[in-house]
Design a protein around this motif. Sequence first.
Motif, PDB file in Angstrom:
ATOM      1  N   GLY A  73       4.317  11.508  10.706  1.00  0.00           N
ATOM      2  CA  GLY A  73       4.400  11.089   9.264  1.00  0.00           C
ATOM      3  C   GLY A  73       5.717  10.450   9.152  1.00  0.00           C
ATOM      4  O   GLY A  73       5.964   9.979   8.072  1.00  0.00           O
ATOM      5  N   VAL A  74       6.456  10.436  10.387  1.00  0.00           N
ATOM      6  CA  VAL A  74       7.965   9.649   9.876  1.00  0.00           C
ATOM      7  C   VAL A  74       8.238   7.538   9.883  1.00  0.00           C
ATOM      8  O   VAL A  74       8.197   6.844   8.864  1.00  0.00           O
ATOM      9  CB  VAL A  74       8.914   9.789  10.966  1.00  0.00           C
ATOM     10  CG1 VAL A  74      10.472   9.164  10.850  1.00  0.00           C
ATOM     11  CG2 VAL A  74       8.610  11.010  11.048  1.00  0.00           C
ATOM     12  N   ILE A  75       6.856   7.168  10.954  1.00  0.00           N
ATOM     13  CA  ILE A  75       6.723   5.904  10.180  1.00  0.00           C
ATOM     14  C   ILE A  75       5.696   5.822   9.341  1.00  0.00           C
ATOM     15  O   ILE A  75       4.642   6.146  10.238  1.00  0.00           O
ATOM     16  CB  ILE A  75       6.847   4.896  11.912  1.00  0.00           C
ATOM     17  CG1 ILE A  75       7.712   4.882  12.805  1.00  0.00           C
ATOM     18  CG2 ILE A  75       5.987   3.553  10.579  1.00  0.00           C
ATOM     19  CD1 ILE A  75       7.849   4.432  14.002  1.00  0.00           C
ATOM     20  N   THR A 105      25.378   1.900   2.124  1.00  0.00           N
ATOM     21  CA  THR A 105      25.690   1.414   1.352  1.00  0.00           C
ATOM     22  C   THR A 105      24.366   0.943   0.159  1.00  0.00           C
ATOM     23  O   THR A 105      25.420   0.564  -0.888  1.00  0.00           O
ATOM     24  CB  THR A 105      25.863  -1.017   1.930  1.00  0.00           C
ATOM     25  OG1 THR A 105      26.269  -0.430   3.193  1.00  0.00           O
ATOM     26  CG2 THR A 105      26.793  -1.177   1.042  1.00  0.00           C
ATOM     27  N   TYR A 106      23.677   0.882   0.865  1.00  0.00           N
ATOM     28  CA  TYR A 106      21.793   0.548  -0.234  1.00  0.00           C
ATOM     29  C   TYR A 106      21.379   1.685  -1.110  1.00  0.00           C
ATOM     30  O   TYR A 106      20.128   2.543  -0.219  1.00  0.00           O
ATOM     31  CB  TYR A 106      21.129  -0.320   0.148  1.00  0.00           C
ATOM     32  CG  TYR A 106      21.513  -1.728   0.243  1.00  0.00           C
ATOM     33  CD1 TYR A 106      22.311  -2.659  -0.498  1.00  0.00           C
ATOM     34  CD2 TYR A 106      22.406  -1.768   1.848  1.00  0.00           C
ATOM     35  CE1 TYR A 106      22.186  -4.022  -0.126  1.00  0.00           C
ATOM     36  CE2 TYR A 106      23.284  -3.114   1.598  1.00  0.00           C
ATOM     37  CZ  TYR A 106      23.660  -4.067   1.093  1.00  0.00           C
ATOM     38  OH  TYR A 106      23.877  -4.932   1.195  1.00  0.00           O
ATOM     39  N   PRO A 107      22.459   3.023  -1.563  1.00  0.00           N
ATOM     40  CA  PRO A 107      21.670   4.260  -2.150  1.00  0.00           C
ATOM     41  C   PRO A 107      20.303   3.994  -2.551  1.00  0.00           C
ATOM     42  O   PRO A 107      19.356   4.634  -2.757  1.00  0.00           O
ATOM     43  CB  PRO A 107      22.627   4.913  -2.815  1.00  0.00           C
ATOM     44  CG  PRO A 107      23.515   3.492  -3.648  1.00  0.00           C
ATOM     45  CD  PRO A 107      23.447   2.945  -2.358  1.00  0.00           C
ATOM     46  N   GLU A 108      19.692   2.867  -3.423  1.00  0.00           N
ATOM     47  CA  GLU A 108      18.595   2.420  -4.214  1.00  0.00           C
ATOM     48  C   GLU A 108      17.309   1.672  -2.834  1.00  0.00           C
ATOM     49  O   GLU A 108      16.606   1.597  -3.626  1.00  0.00           O
ATOM     50  CB  GLU A 108      18.781   1.158  -4.996  1.00  0.00           C
ATOM     51  CG  GLU A 108      19.392   0.334  -4.120  1.00  0.00           C
ATOM     52  CD  GLU A 108      20.389  -0.254  -4.239  1.00  0.00           C
ATOM     53  OE1 GLU A 108      21.008  -1.670  -4.574  1.00  0.00           O
ATOM     54  OE2 GLU A 108      21.640   0.450  -3.332  1.00  0.00           O
ATOM     55  N   MET A 109      17.781   1.652  -1.769  1.00  0.00           N
ATOM     56  CA  MET A 109      17.113   1.311  -0.722  1.00  0.00           C
ATOM     57  C   MET A 109      15.515   2.845  -0.863  1.00  0.00           C
ATOM     58  O   MET A 109      15.843   3.881  -0.779  1.00  0.00           O
ATOM     59  CB  MET A 109      17.462   1.737   0.958  1.00  0.00           C
ATOM     60  CG  MET A 109      16.625   1.101   1.893  1.00  0.00           C
ATOM     61  SD  MET A 109      17.468   1.108   3.392  1.00  0.00           S
ATOM     62  CE  MET A 109      18.201   2.776   3.376  1.00  0.00           C
ATOM     63  N   THR A 110      14.682   2.397  -0.997  1.00  0.00           N
ATOM     64  CA  THR A 110      13.187   2.645  -0.891  1.00  0.00           C
ATOM     65  C   THR A 110      12.427   2.699   0.276  1.00  0.00           C
ATOM     66  O   THR A 110      10.881   3.177   0.508  1.00  0.00           O
ATOM     67  CB  THR A 110      12.554   2.635  -2.461  1.00  0.00           C
ATOM     68  OG1 THR A 110      11.932   1.605  -2.154  1.00  0.00           O
ATOM     69  CG2 THR A 110      13.330   2.786  -3.454  1.00  0.00           C
ATOM     70  N   ALA A 111      12.775   1.963   1.677  1.00  0.00           N
ATOM     71  CA  ALA A 111      11.562   0.928   2.469  1.00  0.00           C
ATOM     72  C   ALA A 111      12.019   0.174   3.373  1.00  0.00           C
ATOM     73  O   ALA A 111      13.460  -1.379   2.346  1.00  0.00           O
ATOM     74  CB  ALA A 111      10.622   0.358   1.921  1.00  0.00           C
ATOM     75  N   ASP A 128      12.855  11.370   3.332  1.00  0.00           N
ATOM     76  CA  ASP A 128      11.163  12.260   3.405  1.00  0.00           C
ATOM     77  C   ASP A 128      10.763  10.623   2.282  1.00  0.00           C
ATOM     78  O   ASP A 128       9.653  10.206   2.761  1.00  0.00           O
ATOM     79  CB  ASP A 128      10.726  13.416   3.006  1.00  0.00           C
ATOM     80  CG  ASP A 128      11.759  14.321   4.024  1.00  0.00           C
ATOM     81  OD1 ASP A 128      12.136  13.879   5.117  1.00  0.00           O
ATOM     82  OD2 ASP A 128      11.743  15.548   3.145  1.00  0.00           O
ATOM     83  N   ASP A 129      11.084  10.091   1.569  1.00  0.00           N
ATOM     84  CA  ASP A 129      10.127   9.768   0.982  1.00  0.00           C
ATOM     85  C   ASP A 129      10.871   8.025   1.430  1.00  0.00           C
ATOM     86  O   ASP A 129       9.942   7.485   0.292  1.00  0.00           O
ATOM     87  CB  ASP A 129      10.594   9.440  -0.856  1.00  0.00           C
ATOM     88  CG  ASP A 129      10.287  10.682  -1.534  1.00  0.00           C
ATOM     89  OD1 ASP A 129       9.038  11.128  -0.349  1.00  0.00           O
ATOM     90  OD2 ASP A 129      11.395  11.108  -1.717  1.00  0.00           O
ATOM     91  N   GLU A 153       0.591  -1.325   0.057  1.00  0.00           N
ATOM     92  CA  GLU A 153       0.043  -0.248  -0.144  1.00  0.00           C
ATOM     93  C   GLU A 153       0.710   1.227   0.259  1.00  0.00           C
ATOM     94  O   GLU A 153       0.788   1.989  -0.824  1.00  0.00           O
ATOM     95  CB  GLU A 153      -0.562  -0.205   1.334  1.00  0.00           C
ATOM     96  CG  GLU A 153      -1.553   1.426   1.342  1.00  0.00           C
ATOM     97  CD  GLU A 153      -2.516   1.337   2.607  1.00  0.00           C
ATOM     98  OE1 GLU A 153      -3.175   2.202   2.711  1.00  0.00           O
ATOM     99  OE2 GLU A 153      -2.779   0.110   3.276  1.00  0.00           O
ATOM    100  N   TYR A 154       2.049   1.398   0.773  1.00  0.00           N
ATOM    101  CA  TYR A 154       2.827   2.438   0.972  1.00  0.00           C
ATOM    102  C   TYR A 154       4.264   2.905   0.098  1.00  0.00           C
ATOM    103  O   TYR A 154       4.353   3.339   0.104  1.00  0.00           O
ATOM    104  CB  TYR A 154       3.548   2.761   2.432  1.00  0.00           C
ATOM    105  CG  TYR A 154       2.189   3.128   3.448  1.00  0.00           C
ATOM    106  CD1 TYR A 154       1.687   4.407   3.535  1.00  0.00           C
ATOM    107  CD2 TYR A 154       1.636   1.697   4.300  1.00  0.00           C
ATOM    108  CE1 TYR A 154       0.611   4.438   4.379  1.00  0.00           C
ATOM    109  CE2 TYR A 154       0.644   2.355   4.887  1.00  0.00           C
ATOM    110  CZ  TYR A 154       0.345   3.640   5.151  1.00  0.00           C
ATOM    111  OH  TYR A 154      -1.246   4.188   6.229  1.00  0.00           O
ATOM    112  N   THR A 155       3.721   1.957  -0.913  1.00  0.00           N
ATOM    113  CA  THR A 155       5.102   2.147  -1.718  1.00  0.00           C
ATOM    114  C   THR A 155       4.495   2.077  -2.799  1.00  0.00           C
ATOM    115  O   THR A 155       5.191   2.191  -4.405  1.00  0.00           O
ATOM    116  CB  THR A 155       6.083   0.008  -1.546  1.00  0.00           C
ATOM    117  OG1 THR A 155       5.606  -0.615  -1.829  1.00  0.00           O
ATOM    118  CG2 THR A 155       7.089   0.593  -0.391  1.00  0.00           C
ATOM    119  N   GLY A 156       3.253   1.449  -3.430  1.00  0.00           N
ATOM    120  CA  GLY A 156       2.857   1.283  -4.432  1.00  0.00           C
ATOM    121  C   GLY A 156       2.747   0.043  -5.562  1.00  0.00           C
ATOM    122  O   GLY A 156       2.973   0.319  -6.628  1.00  0.00           O
TER     123      GLY A 156
END
Length: 340
Positions: free
Chosen positions: A289-291, A241-247, A269-270, A180-183
Motif C-alpha cells: 500500500g505504499v505505491i 521544501t514543499y510541505p504542501e506536497m500531497t502526491a 502515509d497519505d 482517482e487516488y487524490t480525488g
Amino acid sequence: MKTKKVLALLMVACMTFGLAACGSSSASDDTSIEGTTEEESVEEAESEEASDTEVVSADNDYEFIFVSPLVGLEYWNTCAEGIAAADEDFGTTTQVVGGTDSSTMLADYLSYFEAAISSQPDAIFTYCGVESAYELIEEASEAGIPVLAVDSDAPDTSRIAYVGTDPYNAGYMTGEAMIEYTGGSAKVVVLTSSLTAEKEQEEIEAFIDAVADYDIEIIATEETNADLSTGVTKMEALVNTYPEMTAVLCTSAYDVQAAAQVKVEQGLDDLVLIGYDDQEETLEYIREGVIDAIVVQDPYTMGYMAVELLTEYLNTGSLESESYDTGTILVTNNNVDSYK
C-alpha cells in the motif's frame, strides 16, 4: 553474415601464404594445405562463402547490436530476454551492449552507440530518449546501417521505425490514476530520470492534459538520472521544501522506488505515489500500500518485436508502419498479483 565473409577471406590468406599455424591447424590440416594449389584454395574459399550465403538467406543469419541505456536494470534485462527469444526464433544474433553505472549513463550510452556503428552490424536498435543520440542515428544511416528506436522514439531522424509504449497514452493513464487516488485535488511533485528525454517529457505533458479540468497542480520537478540514491536525496529535499506536497508522479522505475522509500522512512502515509515499471521491489511496495499505482510497459515485447521488425526490414526493404505500440496496463493493489 559479415563474420562468415571475414573468415572465408582469412582462409584464403592462410592457404595462399602457406601459414600452417593459422587457425591452430593440425598436422593433417597442413598436409591438406600443402597439397592444394593457390587457385584451388581460392576457388574452395569462394565456394564455401557462396554456400554460407545461401544458408544465411535461409536462416536470417543477421547480426544486430542493441545499445542499452543501462545494462543490469531489471527493465532492460527483461527487454534483453525478449531479444534472446527472438534471436532463437528468427535465427539472428544480437549483441547487447551498454554501461552499468547510472551516474555515467549518458556518456557510456553515446560511447557504446559510436562503437556499435564502427563495428558495422546489419542493424542497430536502441533507446532514443536523448537528443545527443540523434546525430549518431544519422551517422549510422549514412553508413548504411538501419536504426530502430526502442522504448523512446526519435521521429525527426532517419530511424526506420519505433517500437514501444505510446508515451502519450501512458502519460494520460498516470493522470487518470492521479485523479482517482487524490480525488481530483493535489499538489504534485515530479521525479524524472531526465529533463531532456523526449519520451518522459511527452508523458508529463499527457499527464497535464489528463488532469487539466481538476485541481491538480505540479509544484516542482526534479531530475534523478534514473539513480535510486539520487532519487532518495532529491525526494528528501522535496519533502522539506514543499510541505504542501500531497502526491508524486515518478517517470522511471527507480524514481518511484525512491519516493516509496522516503514515504516509508518519514511516515508520509497519505502521500499518493504514481509511477512506472513493474520491478519486483515496486510490486512489493504496491502490495504493502505504499505505491498506489504504476503504468506497466512491456519491455519483453519491445525486445522481441525489435528483432522481428529488423529481420523483416532486411528481408523486404520496408516496414508496414513507422510506429508499433506495445501497450500499457495500470497495476494497483487490486491486480498486482494477476495482471501478468
